[in-house]
Design a protein around this motif. Structure first.
Motif, PDB file in Angstrom:
ATOM      1  N   ASN A  67       0.859  -1.237  -0.056  1.00 56.00           N
ATOM      2  CA  ASN A  67      -0.141  -0.070  -0.104  1.00 56.00           C
ATOM      3  C   ASN A  67       1.022   1.364   0.046  1.00 56.00           C
ATOM      4  OD1 ASN A  67      -2.239  -1.411   0.072  1.00 56.00           O
ATOM      5  ND2 ASN A  67      -2.658  -1.665   2.201  1.00 56.00           N
ATOM      6  N   THR A  68       1.862   1.182   0.688  1.00 55.73           N
ATOM      7  CA  THR A  68       2.703   2.224   0.626  1.00 55.73           C
ATOM      8  C   THR A  68       3.257   2.514  -0.823  1.00 55.73           C
ATOM      9  OG1 THR A  68       3.803   1.863   2.797  1.00 55.73           O
ATOM     10  CG2 THR A  68       5.198   3.063   1.503  1.00 55.73           C
ATOM     11  N   TRP A 116       1.723   1.851  -3.628  1.00 57.80           N
ATOM     12  CA  TRP A 116       0.737   2.437  -4.365  1.00 57.80           C
ATOM     13  C   TRP A 116       0.524   3.831  -3.901  1.00 57.80           C
ATOM     14  CZ3 TRP A 116      -1.386   0.523  -8.444  1.00 57.80           C
ATOM     15  CH2 TRP A 116      -1.565  -0.866  -8.415  1.00 57.80           C
ATOM     16  N   SER A 117       0.821   4.270  -2.783  1.00 61.10           N
ATOM     17  CA  SER A 117       0.405   5.686  -2.567  1.00 61.10           C
ATOM     18  C   SER A 117       1.551   6.620  -2.811  1.00 61.10           C
ATOM     19  CB  SER A 117       0.350   5.754  -0.659  1.00 61.10           C
ATOM     20  OG  SER A 117       1.601   5.450  -0.102  1.00 61.10           O
ATOM     21  N   ASN A 118       2.710   6.003  -3.135  1.00 64.57           N
ATOM     22  CA  ASN A 118       4.098   6.868  -3.658  1.00 64.57           C
ATOM     23  C   ASN A 118       4.026   6.642  -5.278  1.00 64.57           C
ATOM     24  OD1 ASN A 118       5.628   7.937  -1.567  1.00 64.57           O
ATOM     25  ND2 ASN A 118       4.891   5.968  -0.724  1.00 64.57           N
TER      26      ASN A 118
END
Length: 345
Positions: free
Chosen positions: A183-184, A186-188
């Protein structure tokens, strides 16, 4: 038909031998001490199982002659002859690996091959401040060169088999990405240029080296699959289904002006070292993780298994050869079935 002067000859040795046919060349002339007459001096090219093999070897030698005196051939010269013969049958990645291993053996390059013993090779490995994989590749190179030297009568004993590279300290240390880490990434996506590459590998099971060889012409976004893969017969040119989540990432990467999906600053194929030492190292540092590129492939396998995907589908997507007779019934799984499997994650 008689061979021309200086061409050399094929002769058969007496007795029962595994390789009874010899090939020899005239090395010069001397004097027979008993008769006082001139006599030919010969040097052997090698020994072969059949007359046909011997004739081919003689023809090859005349096409590309080399020094038959094994006492003069150095480690570097053996490597040159071996690579000339074998590189045409190898992949680019294997060639790069052997060239790198050869550079790490510089201390042996100018030594006569017949003078090299196990202690010399072991010293090269022991003093190599590199990873286990690098040391293993050096030993593989030693093995290959000694096989070549034995086949060509340059040496009579294989000392390379006694070289010890120890055991891998990294075995079993591959760790899959956690969902929080994924998820990290994806968020970056919009802030870190290589976050998409990590996600593409995580959702396809591609090896880093495979990702770098993907050509745009082999990407079929409408049908959600790509054709790619290297390393093994089962892995080459395999169909790799695309999870819906990463289709936009690949589409954004594609540029019709470029041959490859992933390119360097000059829009050429990106070298693995550039990817690993520059792009990957920078990404992992910024997201404060400790993963290696191959962890992405391990993550894919773990996610697929946790989602209950068919083991045959997992093997096929990842390019693993199947040894199970039952699995071989599924060798013609279609793209739709593979897409169903990959969409489970």
């Amino acid at each position: 038909m008689k061979n021309p002067n200086g061409y050399g000859s094929v002769y058969k040795l007496s007795g029962k031998r595994r390789k009874p046919f010899g090939v020899r060349k005239t090395a010069g002339w001397g004097i027979n001490e008993k008769t006082g007459k001139a006599k030919q001096l010969y040097e052997n090219v090698g020994y072969y199982a059949s007359r046909q093999e011997a004739m081919i070897a003689l023809a090859e030698y005349n096409k590309n002659p080399y020094d038959l005196d094994a006492k003069k051939i150095t480690f570097a010269e053996v490597f040159e002859k071996w690579s000339d013969e074998n590189y045409k049958k190898m992949s680019e990645s294997n060639i790069r690996g052997y060239n790198a291993a050869f550079k790490n053996t510089s201390g042996l390059h100018d030594i006569r091959f017949i003078d090299i013993k196990k202690i010399h090779m072991q010293e090269i490995v022991d003093n190599c401040n590199k990873s286990y994989a690098t040391k293993h590749r050096i030993k593989v190179l030693f093995n290959q060169l000694y096989n070549f030297a034995l086949e060509n009568d340059i040496t009579e004993k294989d000392y390379s088999k006694f070289v010890d590279v120890g055991r891998s300290q990294n075995k079993g240390t591959r760790q899959p990405f956690t969902m929080k880490e994924i998820n990290t990434l994806w968020s970056n996506l919009n802030t870190l240029e290589s976050a998409d590459l990590a996600l593409i590998m995580i959702y396809t099971g591609l090896r880093p080296g495979e990702l770098l060889t993907i050509e745009n012409k082999n990407i079929h976004l409408n049908d959600r699959y790509i054709i790619g893969g290297i390393k093994t017969d089962a892995g080459k040119d395999r169909i790799i289904p695309l999870n819906k989540k990463i289709v936009p990432l690949i589409e954004k990467r594609m540029d019709e002006k470029n041959k490859f999906l992933v390119v360097n600053k000059r829009n050429n194929k990106m070298a693995y070292n550039t990817f690993n030492d520059d792009r990957w190292a920078s990404l992992i540092k910024k997201v404060k993780m400790t993963h290696k590129p191959h962890d992405c492939r391990h993550t894919f396998a773990t996610m697929m298994d946790n989602a209950g995907a068919n083991k045959v589908s997992i093997k096929k997507i990842m390019g693993h050869a199947s040894s199970d007779i039952t699995d071989k019934v599924y060798t013609h799984k279609n793209i739709e079935e593979l897409l169903k499997a990959v969409d489970l994650i």
